[in-house]
Design a protein around this motif. Structure first.
Motif, PDB file in Angstrom:
ATOM      1  N   SER A  12       6.967 -15.085  59.361  1.00 20.10           N
ATOM      2  CA  SER A  12       6.976 -14.998  60.794  1.00 20.10           C
ATOM      3  C   SER A  12       5.962 -14.141  61.142  1.00 20.10           C
ATOM      4  CB  SER A  12       8.596 -14.602  60.863  1.00 20.10           C
ATOM      5  OG  SER A  12       8.681 -13.266  60.606  1.00 20.10           O
ATOM      6  N   ARG A  13       5.390 -13.115  60.433  1.00 20.31           N
ATOM      7  CA  ARG A  13       4.393 -12.220  60.767  1.00 20.31           C
ATOM      8  C   ARG A  13       3.126 -12.999  60.921  1.00 20.31           C
ATOM      9  NH1 ARG A  13       6.467  -6.889  59.388  1.00 20.31           N
ATOM     10  NH2 ARG A  13       8.565  -6.746  60.200  1.00 20.31           N
ATOM     11  N   PHE A  14       2.781 -13.960  60.453  1.00 21.42           N
ATOM     12  CA  PHE A  14       1.479 -14.627  60.797  1.00 21.42           C
ATOM     13  C   PHE A  14       1.227 -15.397  62.049  1.00 21.42           C
ATOM     14  CE2 PHE A  14       1.621 -14.546  56.032  1.00 21.42           C
ATOM     15  CZ  PHE A  14       0.413 -14.049  55.586  1.00 21.42           C
ATOM     16  N   TYR A  15       2.041 -15.737  62.497  1.00 19.83           N
ATOM     17  CA  TYR A  15       1.845 -16.338  63.701  1.00 19.83           C
ATOM     18  C   TYR A  15       3.048 -16.312  64.828  1.00 19.83           C
ATOM     19  CZ  TYR A  15      -1.919 -18.965  61.290  1.00 19.83           C
ATOM     20  OH  TYR A  15      -2.776 -19.395  60.184  1.00 19.83           O
ATOM     21  N   PHE A  20       6.489 -23.118  61.490  1.00 17.38           N
ATOM     22  CA  PHE A  20       6.510 -23.888  60.232  1.00 17.38           C
ATOM     23  C   PHE A  20       7.923 -24.362  60.073  1.00 17.38           C
ATOM     24  CE2 PHE A  20       7.634 -19.579  59.166  1.00 17.38           C
ATOM     25  CZ  PHE A  20       8.838 -19.846  58.273  1.00 17.38           C
ATOM     26  N   THR A  21       8.084 -25.324  59.087  1.00 17.94           N
ATOM     27  CA  THR A  21       9.498 -25.978  58.682  1.00 17.94           C
ATOM     28  C   THR A  21       9.267 -25.909  57.252  1.00 17.94           C
ATOM     29  OG1 THR A  21      11.107 -27.279  59.251  1.00 17.94           O
ATOM     30  CG2 THR A  21       9.262 -27.956  59.096  1.00 17.94           C
ATOM     31  N   THR A  39      10.474 -22.452  49.603  1.00 15.99           N
ATOM     32  CA  THR A  39       9.072 -21.971  48.632  1.00 15.99           C
ATOM     33  C   THR A  39       8.062 -22.261  49.228  1.00 15.99           C
ATOM     34  OG1 THR A  39       8.997 -24.060  47.439  1.00 15.99           O
ATOM     35  CG2 THR A  39      10.649 -22.760  46.436  1.00 15.99           C
ATOM     36  N   TYR A  40       6.893 -21.595  48.819  1.00 14.20           N
ATOM     37  CA  TYR A  40       5.538 -21.588  49.282  1.00 14.20           C
ATOM     38  C   TYR A  40       5.159 -23.175  49.263  1.00 14.20           C
ATOM     39  CZ  TYR A  40       0.662 -21.347  50.585  1.00 14.20           C
ATOM     40  OH  TYR A  40      -0.585 -21.357  50.920  1.00 14.20           O
ATOM     41  N   GLY A  49      -3.177 -26.157  65.577  1.00 13.12           N
ATOM     42  CA  GLY A  49      -3.990 -25.179  65.517  1.00 13.12           C
ATOM     43  C   GLY A  49      -3.579 -24.025  64.615  1.00 13.12           C
ATOM     44  N   VAL A  50      -2.595 -24.273  63.747  1.00 10.62           N
ATOM     45  CA  VAL A  50      -2.070 -23.208  62.923  1.00 10.62           C
ATOM     46  C   VAL A  50      -2.399 -23.633  61.375  1.00 10.62           C
ATOM     47  CG1 VAL A  50      -0.011 -22.177  61.753  1.00 10.62           C
ATOM     48  CG2 VAL A  50      -0.455 -22.259  64.481  1.00 10.62           C
ATOM     49  N   SER A  51      -3.027 -23.014  60.716  1.00 12.97           N
ATOM     50  CA  SER A  51      -3.206 -23.430  59.351  1.00 12.97           C
ATOM     51  C   SER A  51      -2.156 -22.386  58.255  1.00 12.97           C
ATOM     52  CB  SER A  51      -4.634 -22.819  58.964  1.00 12.97           C
ATOM     53  OG  SER A  51      -4.961 -21.766  59.070  1.00 12.97           O
ATOM     54  N   LYS A  52      -1.959 -23.250  57.226  1.00 11.26           N
ATOM     55  CA  LYS A  52      -1.026 -22.569  56.064  1.00 11.26           C
ATOM     56  C   LYS A  52      -1.899 -21.376  55.464  1.00 11.26           C
ATOM     57  CE  LYS A  52       1.653 -23.765  52.281  1.00 11.26           C
ATOM     58  NZ  LYS A  52       2.150 -24.924  51.557  1.00 11.26           N
ATOM     59  N   PRO A  53      -1.199 -20.108  55.525  1.00 14.59           N
ATOM     60  CA  PRO A  53      -1.747 -18.854  54.924  1.00 14.59           C
ATOM     61  C   PRO A  53      -1.645 -19.125  53.468  1.00 14.59           C
ATOM     62  CG  PRO A  53       0.353 -18.106  55.809  1.00 14.59           C
ATOM     63  CD  PRO A  53       0.271 -19.807  56.138  1.00 14.59           C
TER      64      PRO A  53
END
Length: 99
Positions: A12-15, A20-21, A39-40, A49-53
């Motif tokens: 939750s701190r990335f964007y 995500f779901t 899990t990751y 416009g968001v990429s998976k960290p």
């Protein structure tokens, strides 16, 4: 806090907002049990416009959160000891007992 709670908090701190779901089915179409979904590998990005960290970035964020929690607990203990001894507190120590 559980590992899953740290994991979700770190994500939750990335964007801002729900970005995500979790996958509900694996690549073969089999339903993933709820207990195994968070899990990751099962993160699905849902916001344009968001990429998976990276997994390393997520793990680093989890550690950052845990370290901050330990630091806060240490400051709170220090503040309590100083209050009992009648000593002045640092601003950071005071924040732990006021917030």
């Amino acid at each position: 806090m559980t590992d899953i709670e740290y994991f979700k908090l770190a994500l939750s701190r990335f964007y801002v907002g729900g970005w995500f779901t979790w996958k509900t089915h694996d690549d073969d179409g089999n339903k993933i049990p709820n207990a195994d979904r968070m899990t990751y590998a099962n993160i699905v990005v849902t916001k344009e416009g968001v990429s998976k960290p990276t997994e390393a970035d997520v793990n680093a964020k989890i550690q950052e959160i845990k370290d901050a929690e330990v630091e806060r607990k240490n400051l709170k203990a220090s503040a309590k000891a100083k209050l009992i001894a009648g000593q002045p507190l640092t601003e950071e120590e005071a924040d732990t007992i006021v917030l």
